[in-house]
Design an enzyme around this catalytic site. Sequence first.
Site, PDB file in Angstrom:
ATOM      1  N   SER A 135      -7.770  -7.832   6.605  1.00 15.03           N
ATOM      2  CA  SER A 135      -6.504  -7.772   5.884  1.00 15.03           C
ATOM      3  C   SER A 135      -5.418  -7.520   6.912  1.00 15.03           C
ATOM      4  CB  SER A 135      -6.566  -6.634   4.861  1.00 15.03           C
ATOM      5  OG  SER A 135      -5.306  -6.436   4.269  1.00 15.03           O
ATOM      6  N   LYS A 161      -6.919 -12.299   5.140  1.00 14.11           N
ATOM      7  CA  LYS A 161      -6.014 -11.966   4.032  1.00 14.11           C
ATOM      8  C   LYS A 161      -4.672 -11.584   4.631  1.00 14.11           C
ATOM      9  CE  LYS A 161      -5.754  -7.792   1.211  1.00 14.11           C
ATOM     10  NZ  LYS A 161      -6.516  -6.899   0.317  1.00 14.11           N
ATOM     11  N   LYS A 163      -0.878 -10.039   3.968  1.00 13.98           N
ATOM     12  CA  LYS A 163      -0.002  -9.313   3.058  1.00 13.98           C
ATOM     13  C   LYS A 163       1.269 -10.126   2.898  1.00 13.98           C
ATOM     14  CE  LYS A 163      -2.413  -5.580   2.287  1.00 13.98           C
ATOM     15  NZ  LYS A 163      -2.746  -5.088   0.934  1.00 13.98           N
ATOM     16  N   ASP A 188      -2.139 -11.109  -0.449  1.00 12.21           N
ATOM     17  CA  ASP A 188      -2.081  -9.898  -1.281  1.00 12.21           C
ATOM     18  C   ASP A 188      -0.636  -9.418  -1.349  1.00 12.21           C
ATOM     19  OD1 ASP A 188      -2.453  -7.527  -2.619  1.00 12.21           O
ATOM     20  OD2 ASP A 188      -3.762  -6.602  -1.114  1.00 12.21           O
ATOM     21  N   GLU A 213      -3.778 -12.073  -4.624  1.00 11.66           N
ATOM     22  CA  GLU A 213      -4.151 -10.730  -5.087  1.00 11.66           C
ATOM     23  C   GLU A 213      -2.931  -9.969  -5.600  1.00 11.66           C
ATOM     24  OE1 GLU A 213      -6.332  -8.718  -2.024  1.00 11.66           O
ATOM     25  OE2 GLU A 213      -6.257  -6.760  -3.012  1.00 11.66           O
ATOM     26  N   ASP A 238      -6.317  -6.145  -8.204  1.00 11.59           N
ATOM     27  CA  ASP A 238      -6.689  -4.958  -7.430  1.00 11.59           C
ATOM     28  C   ASP A 238      -6.159  -3.749  -8.204  1.00 11.59           C
ATOM     29  OD1 ASP A 238      -6.733  -2.817  -5.614  1.00 11.59           O
ATOM     30  OD2 ASP A 238      -5.881  -3.911  -3.932  1.00 11.59           O
ATOM     31  N   LYS A 262     -12.698  -1.745  -5.458  1.00  8.27           N
ATOM     32  CA  LYS A 262     -12.584  -0.651  -4.490  1.00  8.27           C
ATOM     33  C   LYS A 262     -13.286   0.555  -5.088  1.00  8.27           C
ATOM     34  CE  LYS A 262      -8.257  -1.988  -2.303  1.00  8.27           C
ATOM     35  NZ  LYS A 262      -6.793  -1.793  -2.274  1.00  8.27           N
ATOM     36  N   GLY A 290     -10.656  -2.479   0.476  1.00  3.28           N
ATOM     37  CA  GLY A 290     -10.700  -1.296   1.334  1.00  3.28           C
ATOM     38  C   GLY A 290      -9.425  -0.498   1.249  1.00  3.28           C
TER      39      GLY A 290
HETATM   40  O1  OSB Z   1      -4.030  -3.693  -1.402  1.00  2.00           O
HETATM   41  O2  OSB Z   1      -5.932  -4.052  -0.573  1.00  2.00           O
HETATM   42  C1  OSB Z   1      -4.886  -3.420  -0.559  1.00  2.00           C
HETATM   43  C2  OSB Z   1      -4.819  -1.036   2.431  1.00  2.00           C
HETATM   44  C3  OSB Z   1      -4.248   0.069   1.859  1.00  2.00           C
HETATM   45  C4  OSB Z   1      -3.847   0.014   0.546  1.00  2.00           C
HETATM   46  C5  OSB Z   1      -4.035  -1.136  -0.211  1.00  2.00           C
HETATM   47  C6  OSB Z   1      -4.633  -2.260   0.352  1.00  2.00           C
HETATM   48  C7  OSB Z   1      -4.995  -2.204   1.710  1.00  2.00           C
HETATM   49  C8  OSB Z   1      -5.546  -3.350   2.421  1.00  2.00           C
HETATM   50  C9  OSB Z   1      -6.363  -3.105   3.657  1.00  2.00           C
HETATM   51  O3  OSB Z   1      -5.333  -4.508   2.110  1.00  2.00           O
HETATM   52  C10 OSB Z   1      -7.785  -2.944   3.304  1.00  2.00           C
HETATM   53  C11 OSB Z   1      -8.616  -2.500   4.486  1.00  2.00           C
HETATM   54  O4  OSB Z   1      -8.668  -3.230   5.471  1.00  2.00           O
HETATM   55  O5  OSB Z   1      -9.231  -1.406   4.393  1.00  2.00           O
HETATM   56 MG    MG Z   2      -4.835  -5.257  -2.581  1.00  3.14          MG
END
Ligand code: OSB
Ligand code: MG
Length: 370
Positions: A135, A161, A163, A188, A213, A238, A262, A290
């Site tokens: 991510s 992924k 953001k 996401d 997402e 999510d 999660k 995560g």
């Molecule tokens: O939205 O998935 C999410 C990290 C912190 C809070 C929300 C998210 C995330 C990530 C990173 O996308 C996930 C990871 O690599 O642990």
């Molecule tokens: Mg997410």
Amino acid sequence: MRIDRVDLRIVRLPLVRPFRTSSSWKDHLDHILVRVEGDGAEGWGECASPSDPYYCPETTETCWHILKDFLVPAVIGRDWTTIEEVVANYRAVKGNRFARAGLEMACWDMLARSKGSPLHAMLGGTRGEILSGVSLGIEESVEALLEQVDRYLEEGYRRIKLKIAPGWDVDVVRRVRERHPSALLQVDANSAYTLDDLPTMQALDDFDLLLIEQPLAHDDIIDHARLQAELKTPVCLDESIHSADDARKAIELGACRVINIKVSRVGGLLEAKRVHDVCQARGIPVWCGGMHEFGIGRAANVAISSLPGFSLPGDVSGSDKYYAVDVVDPPILAHRGAIGMFDGPGLGVAPIVDRIEARALRTLSLQARR
Ligand code: OSB
Ligand code: MG
């Protein structure tokens, strides 16, 4: 089993690279590590709540309060033989799922260790290894992002992924897609859009994304259903999914075609497995999300990802993507984009207690009254 003592510690680890999403910016994480002890056994869990309420309503401090004043007092000194029994002690607690997940994970680890069984086997896992994605946060420039994308694809990670946020979406995705025409790619939004942004979502539909997402509000499934009906790209939820029942309702409404599971967001491994089962029965693929977990929470993510319905690469990357040093031995690393199951008892990784103590910002021990 009986828990006679619980140690709570807020532990801080610096990130190797700051991480920006549509809703937050971080350069370190403060997670609560939960250690349970009793009957000659111990177990470890991790409460991966963000310290701010920008992803979900919980924070490190709300988790501390709920653990200390409600969850731990409800389980300490009580006999139990199954996870269902131990969590039934705090079934009156509403919400606060990140807090519950930390304690529940420690109970799973304690139970699995006492039986000499690996956690993935106790959960009913069927995979010997999991496929790993990354991510990638919002960067200062598209060039800086492309460098990250190149790097992780070269390391063998199976999907990327990105953001996204208003102003960092269609053009950025186009650049990544042009450079990597066949990479598995998804985005996401962390709930940064509304239905008024339908044209942006439709523009994203052209990039052959695996999924989009959580584009809309963190607490919505109605508008997501309206959006999904307008898109060929699957919507993945999510933030909106806290339980197996939430998953069932979202699927029945047509609010998503994929779910991100999660462990912490749904309150623990038991509920994560239930979400998985609901999705599997309805043909909805899932993947493991995560929260920048330290090695303890990451080991639990690896274990739950071994269930058969986790058919898409998850956000469970090697710990070196996040941290220069982690709190467990061996460190959890990906090899060519795959992470193997740990076959030792419980989580299968050993907490490095002196490092945990050295990095603890706050510690509390709670003991059963004798
Ligand atoms: O939205 O998935 C999410 C990290 C912190 C809070 C929300 C998210 C995330 C990530 C990173 O996308 C996930 C990871 O690599 O642990
Ligand atoms: Mg997410």
